[in-house]
Design an enzyme around this catalytic site. Structure first.
Site, mmCIF file in Angstrom:
data_model
loop_
_atom_site.group_PDB
_atom_site.id
_atom_site.type_symbol
_atom_site.label_atom_id
_atom_site.label_comp_id
_atom_site.label_asym_id
_atom_site.label_seq_id
_atom_site.Cartn_x
_atom_site.Cartn_y
_atom_site.Cartn_z
ATOM 1 N N LYS A 24 0.849 -1.203 0.000
ATOM 2 C CA LYS A 24 0.000 0.000 0.000
ATOM 3 C C LYS A 24 0.878 1.246 0.000
ATOM 4 O O LYS A 24 0.624 2.211 -0.719
ATOM 5 C CB LYS A 24 -0.942 -0.020 1.218
ATOM 6 N N GLN A 28 -4.884 -1.810 9.445
ATOM 7 C CA GLN A 28 -4.770 -3.111 8.788
ATOM 8 C C GLN A 28 -5.377 -4.198 9.679
ATOM 9 O O GLN A 28 -5.030 -4.322 10.853
ATOM 10 C CB GLN A 28 -3.293 -3.414 8.476
ATOM 11 N N ASP A 75 -11.126 2.693 3.532
ATOM 12 C CA ASP A 75 -11.456 1.265 3.396
ATOM 13 C C ASP A 75 -12.948 1.071 3.113
ATOM 14 O O ASP A 75 -13.369 0.015 2.656
ATOM 15 C CB ASP A 75 -11.166 0.546 4.731
#
Ligand code: GUN
Length: 284
Positions: A53, A97, A120
């Site tokens: 990422k 995460q 997200d």
């Protein structure tokens, strides 16, 4: 029939060029999109995902911050860090995460991220907005699936889509995005009886189960579009999806491979969402 391969790497590369161009434009208006990624503990796979990422951010000219926290961190310390990032004007996207350690409540953590920075698309406000067809950050993997189909020229309206899997991250939102685009949607899962009776009806089959070879040629209607979201290891340790690729690709019309199918789209849509969040700051 031999299926056409939907090349996720190629489509992701095209989208990333478009995103990089927009990042440059935004930078000339004085805003550099910034993503903060929080990694708690030392999960090896999570570390790899997080690195990818960050790499994507750098390649597209975005600002990225990695916050590494020990496995032993308390929930309140993590929430304090998120609150700090919610108020940081150089950060437009915040991502924790997953998975996080068991002593921390995942729901509370997700809800502590500002919905305006929830790139997200996991915050209940964004999920609710998506369900009601309002503007929202869309969860990256389902969003990536929709872009793959659009870029391949596969129409969705009126099609029967069967989604196998009902996770909050992939299965549930994938079905919702197809519904928003006027498909008829069936959800299947581990307790579905007679799975094949459903999957063989699918014009578009999405498998997000996490079991190698879960879907074989007998599950497929001739000419169907097969989207494989699985990320599994076979007995030889090789990366593979949920779909028995060799036999299914002889029967399907289109198929996504693993790797180089859905996977490259997930990070691409994360970059898209971070750019979108940064652009939003210009309008507010
Ligand atoms: N863990 C596995 N996939 C994801 C994802 O898309 N977002 C976050 N935050 N964690 C994950």
């Amino acid at each position: 029939m031999t299926a056409k391969i939907i090349n996720g790497t190629e489509i992701a590369a095209k989208k990333r060029i478009e995103i990089a161009e927009e990042v440059q434009k935004l930078k000339s208006s004085g805003v550099t999109p910034g993503l903060a990624v929080i990694l708690v503990g030392n999960n090896h796979a999570s570390r790899t995902y997080v690195k990818n990422k960050q790499k994507a951010c750098n390649e597209l000219g975005m600002h990225s911050v990695l916050i590494e926290l020990p496995e032993s961190i308390s929930e309140s310390e993590l929430l304090f860090k998120i609150e700090e990032l919610n108020g940081d004007q150089s950060i437009h996207g915040i991502l924790v995460q997953l998975p996080i350690p068991k002593h921390i409540d995942e729901k509370i953590v997700i809800e502590s991220i500002s919905p305006l920075k929830d790139v997200d698309g996991f915050h209940p406000i964004n999920i609710g907005r998506m369900m009601t067809g309002q503007d929202a950050f869309l969860p990256c993997t389902p969003f990536g699936i929709m872009v793959l189909l659009e870029e391949t020229g596969i129409p969705v309206a009126g099609k029967h889509v069967v989604v196998v899997g009902r996770s909050n991250i992939v299965g549930k939102p994938a079905g919702q995005l197809f519904l928003n685009q006027h498909a008829t949607v069936t959800y299947c899962h581990s307790r579905t009886s007679d799975l094949k009776a459903h999957t063989t009806q699918a014009d578009i089959l999405v498998s997000a189960v996490g079991i190698a070879n879960f879907i074989n040629a007998e599950h497929i209607k001739e000419g169907a579009v097969v989207i494989d979201v699985g990320m599994n290891r076979n007995n030889a340790g090789k990366l593979c999806g949920d779909v028995a690729f060799d036999e299914v690709s002889m029967k399907a019309g289109f198929i996504t491979p693993v790797p180089k199918g859905v996977g490259p789209m997930t990070i691409t849509m994360l970059m898209y969402n971070t750019l979108k969040s940064a652009k939003n700051t210009l309008q507010s």
